[in-house]
Write a protein that holds these residues in place. Structure first.
Motif, short mmCIF file in Angstrom:
data_model
loop_
_atom_site.label_atom_id
_atom_site.label_comp_id
_atom_site.label_asym_id
_atom_site.label_seq_id
_atom_site.Cartn_x
_atom_site.Cartn_y
_atom_site.Cartn_z
N ILE A 110 17.94 2.42 4.88
CA ILE A 110 18.18 3.60 5.73
C ILE A 110 17.46 3.45 7.07
O ILE A 110 18.03 3.72 8.14
N MET A 111 16.21 3.00 7.02
CA MET A 111 15.44 2.80 8.26
C MET A 111 16.08 1.72 9.13
O MET A 111 16.21 1.88 10.35
N LYS A 112 16.49 0.61 8.53
CA LYS A 112 17.11 -0.47 9.29
C LYS A 112 18.43 -0.02 9.92
O LYS A 112 18.70 -0.31 11.10
N GLY A 126 34.70 -5.62 10.27
CA GLY A 126 34.64 -6.92 10.93
C GLY A 126 33.27 -7.26 11.48
O GLY A 126 33.14 -8.13 12.34
N LYS A 127 32.24 -6.56 10.98
CA LYS A 127 30.87 -6.83 11.41
C LYS A 127 29.92 -6.36 10.32
O LYS A 127 30.33 -5.75 9.33
N GLU A 128 28.65 -6.64 10.50
CA GLU A 128 27.65 -6.21 9.53
C GLU A 128 27.60 -4.69 9.46
O GLU A 128 27.47 -4.02 10.49
N MET A 129 27.72 -4.14 8.24
CA MET A 129 27.73 -2.69 8.08
C MET A 129 27.19 -2.32 6.70
O MET A 129 27.94 -2.26 5.73
N SER A 130 25.89 -2.14 6.62
CA SER A 130 25.30 -1.64 5.38
C SER A 130 25.58 -0.15 5.25
O SER A 130 26.01 0.51 6.22
N MET A 131 25.33 0.41 4.08
CA MET A 131 25.51 1.86 3.91
C MET A 131 24.52 2.62 4.79
O MET A 131 24.85 3.66 5.36
N GLY A 132 23.30 2.09 4.91
CA GLY A 132 22.32 2.74 5.78
C GLY A 132 22.80 2.81 7.22
O GLY A 132 22.63 3.84 7.89
N ARG A 133 23.41 1.74 7.69
CA ARG A 133 23.94 1.76 9.06
C ARG A 133 25.16 2.67 9.16
O ARG A 133 25.35 3.34 10.18
N ARG A 134 25.99 2.71 8.10
CA ARG A 134 27.18 3.57 8.13
C ARG A 134 26.77 5.04 8.26
O ARG A 134 27.42 5.83 8.95
N ILE A 135 25.68 5.42 7.59
CA ILE A 135 25.16 6.79 7.70
C ILE A 135 24.75 7.07 9.14
O ILE A 135 25.13 8.11 9.72
N ALA A 136 23.98 6.16 9.72
CA ALA A 136 23.51 6.35 11.10
C ALA A 136 24.68 6.39 12.08
O ALA A 136 24.68 7.17 13.04
N MET A 137 25.70 5.59 11.82
CA MET A 137 26.88 5.57 12.69
C MET A 137 27.60 6.91 12.64
O MET A 137 28.10 7.40 13.67
#
Length: 333
Positions: free
Chosen positions: A18-20, A306-317
């Motif tokens: 989540i932090m990342k 088509g790129k790096e997308m963790s769940m943590g990043r998806r939340i932030a997005m």
């Protein structure tokens, strides 16, 4: 709330991810941290600020909540919220929380979860109301996010009394054990787009169940199911349309049961039998630890983005997009 909130969570479960993800999308980060864990989390250089507490339940303290609100925090709930703070207690947290926090109560109470599943019209294992009804292999499960701890496998009321003893309907579920292969697909439902996204799938590594096959054939010990890790896994592609259909049914039904319904990350816990039938036996209605196998991304998130997308990043997005569209209230509660 200002246009640039601070992303916050508690120091456990999927906090690193989540932090990342928040840092990748340009947010400041805050970690509500057990004092014993501060040194560990500092090793990763992902946290801008630590809010030290004696225990996670301290988040229910009004002084702690005031500090979080003063720093314009958006809380990201995960399994430790359900287990250590509690689904009902989380409702008392007066800090903006990502997703619909009403859903945590439906997750924590397995009876409410089953009501949800049945109204959605999806296949579920049979749930026995009392031990005397047990007539097949049955898993005794405790309410809440306990990572498999305290589960027992029984096949009769006599075996239940021997292994478990007293039955407490307020804390236990007696669930038919379906033989098959397990899958834990991770989804993200966006209220901004109205779309369900598959972001990954994992399989749990459980002690001692996954260690027993290594023992000699004449050795016996009752299996336990404490989750100690996770594996990434892909699913037969022809099964994926059925998985999406189940996810769509659950999100649509949730809008009627607890408006505005299930939003953000969640995971379905399912088993596929040799007839290729899918049974859902549980739902985790927030980010799950199994998504940690998807750092920095999974095959499915790559296919989507088509790129790096963790769940943590998806939340932030999602938070970033909501701010840009002046719709932050649609993604927090």
């Amino acid at each position: 709330m200002p246009t640039s909130p601070t992303i916050a969570t508690v120091s456990s479960h999927s906090a690193l991810q989540i932090m990342k993800g928040a840092k990748d999308e340009g947010f400041n980060t805050l970690l509500i941290c057990d004092k014993k864990r501060e040194k560990f989390y500092k090793r990763f250089n992902l946290v801008d600020e630590f809010l030290l507490v004696d225990e996670f339940k301290d988040i229910l303290d009004e002084k702690i909540q005031k500090q979080l609100n003063d720093k314009n925090c958006v809380l990201i709930p995960h399994g430790s919220f359900v287990e250590y703070i509690g689904g009902r207690e989380t409702m008392r947290v007066n800090v903006p929380m990502f997703g619909n926090k009403k859903v945590l109560e439906w997750e924590a109470d397995r009876r409410k979860s089953y009501e949800w599943f049945k109204k959605a019209g999806i296949k579920v294992p049979h749930s026995f109301l009392k031990p005397d009804e047990i007539d097949r292999l049955t898993l005794v499960k405790l309410f809440g996010a306990k990572g498999g701890r305290g589960y027992s496998l029984v096949k009769s009321s006599e075996e239940f009394k021997e292994k478990v003893g007293h039955f407490d309907s307020e804390k236990m579920q007696l669930q038919e054990y379906i033989l098959g292969t397990r899958f834990y697909p991770h989804f993200f439902y966006s209220p901004l787009t109205g779309e369900n996204e598959l972001t990954g799938i994992d399989l749990r590594y459980e002690s001692n169940a996954d260690g027993l096959p290594r023992m000699p054939a004449d050795f016996y010990m009752a299996p336990t199911y404490v989750v100690t890790g996770n594996f990434p896994i892909t699913m037969r592609e022809s099964l994926l349309p059925d998985v999406f259909e189940i996810a769509d049914k659950l999100t649509e039904t949730s809008k009627k049961l607890f408006p505005p319904g299930l939003t953000g990350p969640y995971s379905l816990e399912m088993v596929c039998n040799d007839k290729l039938e899918l049974y859902v036996f549980e739902i985790s209605a927030r980010i799950v630890a199994g998504t940690n196998v998807g750092i920095p991304g999974s095959p499915y998130s790559y296919l989507k983005y088509g790129k790096e997308m963790s769940m943590g990043r998806r939340i932030a997005m999602e938070i970033k997009k909501a701010i840009s569209e002046n719709r932050l209230d649609d993604v927090v509660s």
